[in-house]
Design an enzyme around this catalytic site. Structure first.
Site, mmCIF file in Angstrom:
data_model
loop_
_atom_site.group_PDB
_atom_site.id
_atom_site.type_symbol
_atom_site.label_atom_id
_atom_site.label_comp_id
_atom_site.label_asym_id
_atom_site.label_seq_id
_atom_site.Cartn_x
_atom_site.Cartn_y
_atom_site.Cartn_z
ATOM 1 N N LEU A 1 0.822 -1.218 0.000
ATOM 2 C CA LEU A 1 0.000 0.000 0.000
ATOM 3 C C LEU A 1 0.851 1.260 0.000
ATOM 4 C CD1 LEU A 1 -2.800 -1.004 2.549
ATOM 5 C CD2 LEU A 1 -2.961 -0.943 0.054
ATOM 6 N N GLY B 1 7.705 4.035 3.594
ATOM 7 C CA GLY B 1 8.414 5.214 4.066
ATOM 8 C C GLY B 1 9.875 4.893 4.266
ATOM 9 N N LYS C 1 1.515 -2.739 9.119
ATOM 10 C CA LYS C 1 2.613 -1.770 9.134
ATOM 11 C C LYS C 1 3.864 -2.486 9.631
ATOM 12 C CE LYS C 1 3.965 2.617 11.244
ATOM 13 N NZ LYS C 1 3.527 3.688 12.157
ATOM 14 N N ASP D 1 -0.204 16.276 17.296
ATOM 15 C CA ASP D 1 0.091 16.446 15.872
ATOM 16 C C ASP D 1 -1.175 16.291 15.032
ATOM 17 O OD1 ASP D 1 1.796 17.048 13.776
ATOM 18 O OD2 ASP D 1 2.302 14.955 13.379
#
Length: 538
Positions: free
Chosen positions: A118, A121, A141, A237
């Site tokens: 998908l 990084g 992940k 954040d």
């Protein structure tokens, strides 16, 4: 861990029976989960159990399958060896469910099948995976361990997992399970098929939001933030990139993601105390000098206020061409909301956003108070602007048209309301009347005839001759229309320091960050940028 002499079995959240196989005789064990401990004893509710296993991320449990995917055993490391226990498939699966997100599981490939990549990084990859048993889709992940060896990366990852496990809320991305391989950690998350709020707003995936849509999005964000604050957790954040949607082209099923900078408020010292994204960070954090100072979780509400502003206007509250400019405006925090009237913002919305964007955190509204504000109970008419409907009727490509606005009581020149083409022609005629070519006194019939033709051509507007251009440049809307939205938008220069989770669309590493930010590569593939105001130019 429970004391050997003070175990209260009434507090057990799960219990079952299992056996440990021996050559001579199998031994029956009673298994209990009490608080943060798994207890196994060969006597019912014994105060001196054989095994007491702490439930933390240093504990690993593995599983054994039989034919037809039936779980037959579970095991854990104890004094240098793995102890296996036999139980029914149904009981082992119940145990696995109660242990999820409390310990690390082993052998992720026994439970999930990867389908496709998908995203990726700097330190991780996100795969679409399918549960081999129920065939449901999830996102895995995958975080490589080698990126976690510095700057407290392991502790930061475990902190993020703990907070996500605590936050079992519909507006927070759901963490299903955590596995550990030899070189990689695997975070199994719910699969979010939709895009981020940033993409929805900046890439035009939805037309201008109406007030019902804005209320729905803001309500979902605030319910998630209210739950976080109820548990004394602050995100630190919040921004459009960290707001995702469960399904494509739907604003329901909103999820808050990326808890890499989140922390509990009761810790002695905040990790990364000066952090966040310029343009959305609260001023008390952006201007923080004493890194031991403990600001309040109300800092998240200022970030939500910035998101609220962008929901209304599709623009940033603190626009700028680079991080330095955005950060400077963010620190000064001079907020002017007068332009919200252009978007037909109702009074209730104006009041709510003003309470969210208070510079003084003590004057700022809380998440729960915001949910009780009249903005969410009142009904509003469609806020589609008059000039937007005009745009659709005329077929022009830009929302903003200069002719829409009239100046009132201004020092600038007031022009009569006439059509642009007529105005242009009149101005050219006025200029043409002044244009004359002086013929020198010469006895040259040829030159006199040429000058005469020249004056006649200019007076008649003949296309065979080029008239003299006016000394004043005439600006028109079309000149501004030639600029693309990407080059005009502050987002074109804003490369948000995004913490990628699941299928978040953006991971940016801008060279401009080196001048104004301190980079902390502290865990997973996540890029953390702390606001650094100790600049030599300040």
């Amino acid at each position: 861990m429970q004391s050997k002499t003070q175990i209260n079995y009434d507090l057990a959240t799960f219990s079952t029976i299992c056996q440990r196989k021996h050559i001579l005789k199998d031994i029956t064990y009673f298994l209990y989960i009490i608080d943060d401990t798994m207890i196994l004893t060969n006597e019912l509710e014994s105060q001196q159990p054989k095994y007491q296993l702490p439930l933390n991320f240093e504990t690993r449990i593995c599983w054994t399958f039989e034919k037809d995917r039936q779980l037959s055993q579970f095991g854990f490391e104890y004094k240098g060896s793995v102890k296996y226990f036999v139980a029914k498939d149904e009981e082992i699966r119940k145990l696995k469910f109660h242990l999820r997100n409390k310990i690390m599981f082993k052998d992720v490939s026994d439970f999930y099948q990867p389908l496709k990549l998908l995203g990726k990084g700097g330190s991780s990859k996100v795969y679409l995976v399918v549960d081999k048993d129920n065939k449901h889709d999830f996102a895995s992940k995958c975080v490589e361990k080698r990126y976690l060896k510095e700057d407290g990366g392991f502790q930061a990852l475990f902190n993020e997992i703990n907070l996500m496990a605590i936050l079992d809320h519909e507006s927070v991305v759901k963490l299903e399970e955590v596995y550990e391989g030899e070189n990689t950690f695997y975070l199994i998350l719910e699969h979010l098929k939709g895009n981020s709020l940033h993409d929805v707003l900046s890439k035009g995936q939805l037309t201008q939001l109406n007030w019902d849509q804005i209320k729905s999005i803001l309500w979902q964000i605030l319910t998630g933030v209210a739950r976080m604050h109820q548990l004394d957790i602050m995100h630190r954040d919040l921004k459009p990139e960290n707001i995702m949607f469960k399904e494509a082209n739907q604003i329901t099923g909103l999820r808050i993601v990326d808890f890499g900078l989140a922390t509990q408020t009761h810790v002695q010292n905040y990790p990364f105390p000066k952090c966040g994204t310029p343009g959305y960070v609260a001023p008390e954090i952006a201007n923080l000098r004493d890194l031991t100072f403990k600001y309040d979780k109300i800092c998240d509400i200022f970030s939500v206020g910035c998101i609220f502003y962008k929901l209304i206007t599709s623009k940033d509250l603190f626009p700028g061409n680079d991080y330095h400019e955005i950060l400077k405006l963010n620190k000064k925090c001079i907020i002017n909301l007068d332009n919200l009237s252009i978007y037909r913002t109702p009074q209730a919305a104006m009041e709510l956003i003003q309470l969210m964007l208070q510079v003084d955190p003590h004057q700022r509204i809380s998440a729960q108070q915001a949910l009780e504000h009249p903005f969410f109970s009142g009904g509003f008419t469609d806020r589609k602007l008059k000039f937007q409907s005009q745009k659709k009727g005329s077929g022009q490509g830009k929302l903003w048209q200069t002719s829409t606005f009239r100046m009132e009581k201004s020092d600038k020149l007031q022009l009569p309301e006439i059509k642009q083409k007529s105005k242009q022609r009149d101005e050219d005629e006025v200029e043409d009347e002044k244009i004359k070519i002086k013929v020198p006194v010469m006895n040259s019939p040829r030159l006199a005839q040429h000058a005469k033709r020249k004056n006649l051509a200019l007076a008649d507007g003949s296309p065979t001759e080029n008239p003299k251009k006016s000394a004043f440049k005439k600006f028109s809307t079309q000149e501004f229309d030639q600029q693309s939205p990407d080059t005009c938008s502050p987002d074109s220069a804003r490369q948000h320091p995004t913490l990628i989770i699941n299928n978040s669309p953006k991971l940016v590493q801008s060279q401009t960050l080196k001048r104004k930010f301190t980079y902390k590569n502290y865990h997973q593939h996540q890029a953390i940028y702390e606001v650094d105001d100790e600049q030599k130019n300040q």
